[in-house]
Design an enzyme around this catalytic site. Structure first.
Site, short mmCIF file in Angstrom:
data_model
loop_
_atom_site.label_atom_id
_atom_site.label_comp_id
_atom_site.label_asym_id
_atom_site.label_seq_id
_atom_site.Cartn_x
_atom_site.Cartn_y
_atom_site.Cartn_z
N GLY A 103 0.87 -1.38 0.14
CA GLY A 103 0.10 0.21 0.20
C GLY A 103 0.79 1.02 0.42
CG ASP A 329 1.27 -0.37 9.84
OD1 ASP A 329 0.51 -0.69 9.78
OD2 ASP A 329 2.47 0.03 9.68
CE LYS A 356 -3.53 0.80 8.45
NZ LYS A 356 -2.70 1.57 7.86
C1 S3P Z 1 2.49 3.77 6.14
C2 S3P Z 1 2.10 4.74 6.69
C3 S3P Z 1 0.93 3.69 7.21
C4 S3P Z 1 1.26 2.65 7.57
C5 S3P Z 1 1.96 1.68 6.56
C6 S3P Z 1 2.91 2.71 6.51
C7 S3P Z 1 4.05 5.43 5.56
O1 S3P Z 1 -0.10 3.70 6.84
O2 S3P Z 1 -0.48 1.54 8.16
O3 S3P Z 1 1.75 0.12 6.82
O4 S3P Z 1 5.02 4.46 5.75
O5 S3P Z 1 3.42 6.20 5.22
P1 S3P Z 1 -1.44 4.98 6.53
O6 S3P Z 1 -0.64 6.32 6.45
O7 S3P Z 1 -2.46 4.80 6.13
O8 S3P Z 1 -1.88 5.14 7.79
#
Ligand code: S3P
Length: 451
Positions: A103, A329, A356
């Site tokens: 993601g 996380d 997630k």
């Molecule tokens: C991350 C932000 C978080 C986290 C992901 C890594 C990042 O997600 O859950 O594992 O590296 O910016 P969200 O921005 O959707 O909260």
């Protein structure tokens, strides 16, 4: 939504183990690793990255940056060397960019692509293809990019960047470092000032690292707790040496295991201690965990420390919703620890857990309940009531392509009455390559067979 296990799925079982002991280091930080590759690909000159996480997610980002024209090489000594294209210098990829399970990789890349005038198509695995992207496409469209995706704004998606991006001032509707970063990355090749306001501060690796590469990034903390980040567009980024700290989100698994396996005593070295990432450690201390943070220092611009962890009695606590961004996380593994504590642990405000790599709120609640833990969901809150003794266990859990669900249930099995299995060990490689070997080295008993 449930996803079938990957084609290479391999079941793994975890059963009660002797006291854990050892002195370990976990792999590099996933968030920092993605950013190091992206910024190195935009910088002029050479960027050397030490301690890059060589997990599946980050390798997808490395491959994507190559497809976009940067030179990205792994040296035999394990360092990664990039020669970037300069801000705005990425080139049209000849094929689809497959971001796998990542993601962060996908959303940050959509930001970068938004201000490059060509079309690229992004896809991913079944988990990533089910995740909402409107949270990034909405602000990026305001900057001038065009997105054509599946219904609900999901991948596969074509991103057509604009030649004439306009800077925006955007207030995040959800606390998300990914959305903040996507906008700032689009802002890099945009004239003028791009501003993001976040009602609650989220991890700031993008801001810190962009500044280190030479960008003008200003951060203003307001009295109401919100934060305003302003980036001046079209900076010249200059290649640099980056040392990636160990990932506090990965360290959470051996730390949690050592807190619940009777008689354990371990040390985890060089863990990233960025205050916007350490909510779990604050919470564990409130639960009474014997957790010492020592040898605090700065390595490669990020605070790091060694953690000394000893098993002992834990009590339930209420985790405030405002802490969620700094431990987003870590709720799956915290809910496992809570199952071993005495009394109720209430984790408040977990709506984001539903989007997630899987719906982590449901998967943890259902999996823990199946393992004999008293657990309930009230709205967006997860409430686990522990008895101070080991839960029953004895289940094989479908991890739904989610690495952190897999690791959490393996840790549960390390101290539950009966073995706990997961259907797909391979999912863990997205963030924590070598997890099984590292945990086994501490004393864990993992095997391909139940019992
Ligand atoms: C991350 C932000 C978080 C986290 C992901 C890594 C990042 O997600 O859950 O594992 O590296 O910016 P969200 O921005 O959707 O909260």
């Amino acid at each position: 939504m449930s996803h079938p296990a990957s084609a290479t799925a391999k079941a793994l079982w975890s059963k009660a183990c002797p006291p854990l002991s050892g002195d370990i280091r976990v792999p590099g930080d996933k968030s920092v690793s993605h950013r190091a590759l992206m910024f190195g690909a935009l910088a002029i000159g050479e960027t050397v990255v030490e301690g890059l996480l060589e997990g599946e997610d980050v390798l997808r980002t490395a491959a994507a940056m190559k497809q976009l024209g940067a030179s990205v090489e792994r040296r035999d000594d394990g360092t990664w060397v990039l020669h970037g294209r300069g801000v705005g210098g990425l080139t049209e990829p000849a094929d689809v960019l497959d971001m796998g399970n990542a993601g962060t990789g996908a959303r940050l890349l959509m930001g970068l692509l938004a201000s490059h005038p060509f079309t690229a198509v992004l896809t991913g695995d079944a988990s990533l293809r089910s995740r909402p992207m409107a949270r990034v496409t909405t602000p990026l469209a305001q900057m001038g990019a065009t997105f054509t995706g599946r219904s609900g704004g999901r991948l596969p998606m074509a991103v057509t960047g604009t030649e004439t991006p306009v800077p925006i001032s955007y207030t995040l509707p959800v606390a998300s470092a990914q959305v903040k970063s996507a906008i700032l990355l689009a802002g890099l090749n945009t004239p003028g000032e791009t501003t993001v306001t976040e009602p609650e501060p989220t991890r700031d690796h993008t801001e810190l690292m962009l500044r280190a590469f030479g960008a003008d990034v200003r951060v203003q903390d307001r009295a109401d707790g919100s934060r305003v980040i302003t980036l001046t567009g079209q900076p010249e980024l200059t290649g640099r040496h980056i040392v990636v700290p160990s990932d506090p989100s990965s360290a959470a698994f051996p730390v949690a295991a050592a807190l619940i396996v009777p008689g354990s005593h371990i040390t985890v070295r060089g863990v990233g201690m960025n205050p916007l990432r350490t909510g779990l450690y604050t919470t564990l201390r409130e639960m009474g965990a014997d957790l010492t943070v020592t040898n605090e220092r700065v390595e490669g611009g990020e605070p790091v420390a060694d953690l000394i962890v000893k098993q002992g009695p834990l009590k339930g606590v209420s985790v405030p919703a405002e802490r969620a961004p700094s431990m987003i996380d870590e709720y799956p593994i915290l809910s496992v620890v809570a199952a071993f504590a005495s009394g109720e642990t209430r984790m408040n405000g977990l709506a984001e857990l539903r989007v997630k790599e899987s719906d982590r709120l449901s998967l943890m609640a259902n999996g823990l309940a199946a393992c004999g833990v008293t657990v309930r969901v009230e709205g967006d809150d997860l409430i686990v009531t522990g008895t101070g003794t080991a839960p029953k266990g004895g289940q094989n859990i479908a991890v739904n392509l989610d690495h952190r669900i897999g690791m959490s249930f393996l840790v549960l099995g390390m101290a539950s009455q009966e073995a706990v299995g997961i259907d797909d060990e391979s999912a863990i490689g997205t963030s924590f390559p070598g997890f099984s070997a590292l945990m086994t080295g501490l004393g864990a008993r993992f095997s391909g067979m139940e019992g």
